[in-house]
Design a protein around this motif. Structure first.
Motif, mmCIF file in Angstrom:
data_model
loop_
_atom_site.group_PDB
_atom_site.id
_atom_site.type_symbol
_atom_site.label_atom_id
_atom_site.label_comp_id
_atom_site.label_asym_id
_atom_site.label_seq_id
_atom_site.Cartn_x
_atom_site.Cartn_y
_atom_site.Cartn_z
ATOM 1 N N LEU A 1 -9.343 0.588 -8.431
ATOM 2 C CA LEU A 1 -8.740 1.289 -7.300
ATOM 3 C C LEU A 1 -7.243 1.130 -7.449
ATOM 4 C CD1 LEU A 1 -11.005 0.344 -4.267
ATOM 5 C CD2 LEU A 1 -10.868 2.539 -5.453
ATOM 6 N N ALA A 2 -6.557 2.235 -7.703
ATOM 7 C CA ALA A 2 -5.117 2.224 -7.953
ATOM 8 C C ALA A 2 -4.404 2.739 -6.716
ATOM 9 C CB ALA A 2 -4.786 3.085 -9.165
ATOM 10 N N HIS A 3 -3.582 1.868 -6.127
ATOM 11 C CA HIS A 3 -2.825 2.198 -4.914
ATOM 12 C C HIS A 3 -1.381 2.497 -5.305
ATOM 13 C CE1 HIS A 3 -6.257 -0.156 -3.611
ATOM 14 N NE2 HIS A 3 -6.084 0.315 -2.388
ATOM 15 N N HIS A 4 -0.852 3.618 -4.809
ATOM 16 C CA HIS A 4 0.525 4.039 -5.091
ATOM 17 C C HIS A 4 1.215 4.309 -3.761
ATOM 18 C CE1 HIS A 4 -1.976 5.114 -8.526
ATOM 19 N NE2 HIS A 4 -0.904 5.045 -9.274
ATOM 20 N N LEU A 5 2.362 3.677 -3.541
ATOM 21 C CA LEU A 5 3.083 3.815 -2.288
ATOM 22 C C LEU A 5 4.486 4.334 -2.571
ATOM 23 C CD1 LEU A 5 2.936 3.177 0.809
ATOM 24 C CD2 LEU A 5 3.933 0.940 0.240
ATOM 25 N N TRP A 6 4.912 5.364 -1.821
ATOM 26 C CA TRP A 6 6.254 5.900 -1.984
ATOM 27 C C TRP A 6 6.722 6.519 -0.678
ATOM 28 C CZ3 TRP A 6 1.941 8.519 -3.472
ATOM 29 C CH2 TRP A 6 1.840 9.857 -3.107
ATOM 30 N N THR A 7 8.021 6.783 -0.613
ATOM 31 C CA THR A 7 8.620 7.419 0.560
ATOM 32 C C THR A 7 9.142 8.784 0.139
ATOM 33 O OG1 THR A 7 9.267 5.269 1.421
ATOM 34 C CG2 THR A 7 10.369 7.202 2.371
ATOM 35 N N GLU A 8 8.780 9.777 0.931
ATOM 36 C CA GLU A 8 9.181 11.161 0.643
ATOM 37 C C GLU A 8 9.626 11.796 1.951
ATOM 38 O OE1 GLU A 8 7.174 14.253 -2.309
ATOM 39 O OE2 GLU A 8 5.920 13.849 -0.563
ATOM 40 N N GLU A 9 10.882 12.249 1.969
ATOM 41 C CA GLU A 9 11.453 12.869 3.172
ATOM 42 C C GLU A 9 11.272 11.974 4.395
ATOM 43 O OE1 GLU A 9 10.065 16.881 3.633
ATOM 44 O OE2 GLU A 9 10.490 17.383 1.544
ATOM 45 N N GLY A 10 11.505 10.676 4.217
ATOM 46 C CA GLY A 10 11.423 9.723 5.308
ATOM 47 C C GLY A 10 10.021 9.269 5.674
ATOM 48 N N GLN A 11 9.008 9.804 5.040
ATOM 49 C CA GLN A 11 7.618 9.446 5.341
ATOM 50 C C GLN A 11 7.040 8.606 4.198
ATOM 51 O OE1 GLN A 11 5.214 9.974 7.982
ATOM 52 N NE2 GLN A 11 4.243 8.477 6.634
ATOM 53 N N ARG A 12 6.547 7.404 4.537
ATOM 54 C CA ARG A 12 5.856 6.592 3.529
ATOM 55 C C ARG A 12 4.469 7.184 3.304
ATOM 56 N NH1 ARG A 12 7.709 0.944 2.587
ATOM 57 N NH2 ARG A 12 5.563 0.637 1.949
#
Length: 154
Positions: free
Chosen positions: A104-115
């Motif tokens: 299970l690969a979890h990827h977290l990022w912020t785009e246009e102020g939204q995580r």
């Protein structure tokens, strides 16, 4: 599956292969693309599938350590990743082995102020080879079973 009559060398090989699989995930989460690529043979091949191989062709194919390192470097676009390695099966035949590993690969990022959090259910179908007394990936088929993408509050 282990059997009581398995030779100690086979247990050692299976453990070394599991450590190789775990090292791949650890290095991915540490953004060490060169370290990840070094786990593969010089001429290794990685194919990425959006569905079961045989029913679909690969969405992406990478050949050799240079292409692998470049692709692994793309993980730097995420703020964080966590790869949870699950069950695995390995069959050893001398200096070669095959296996399947769940992740299970979890990827977290912020785009246009939204995580945003993306979780991918992955299966790896691997071919391993022992070179210079160490196990390496010779071929890896990354199979994406499903993807869940959603806003993250953390």
């Amino acid at each position: 599956m282990s059997s009581p009559d398995m030779f100690p060398e086979q247990f050692a090989d299976r453990l070394a292969i599991r450590e190789l699989v775990d090292a791949y995930a650890h290095l991915a989460d540490r953004r060490d693309a060169q370290g990840q690529a070094a786990l593969f043979t010089d001429d290794a091949r990685v194919a990425v599938y959006d569905g079961e191989p045989g029913t679909t062709g690969p969405a992406q194919t990478l050949n050799g350590r240079d292409e692998l390192a470049a692709a692994f470097g793309s993980l730097r676009t995420y703020d964080k990743t966590t790869h949870f390695i699950g069950q695995s099966t390995v069959t050893v035949d001398g200096d070669r082995a095959t296996g399947e590993t769940y992740c299970l690969a979890h990827h977290l990022w912020t785009e246009e102020g939204q995580r945003t959090l993306m979780v991918m259910s992955i299966r790896y179908h691997d071919a391993f080879v022992r070179q210079d007394s160490r196990w390496h990936f010779a071929e890896r088929r990354l199979i994406v079973d499903w993807v869940d993408r959603r806003p993250s509050t953390v």
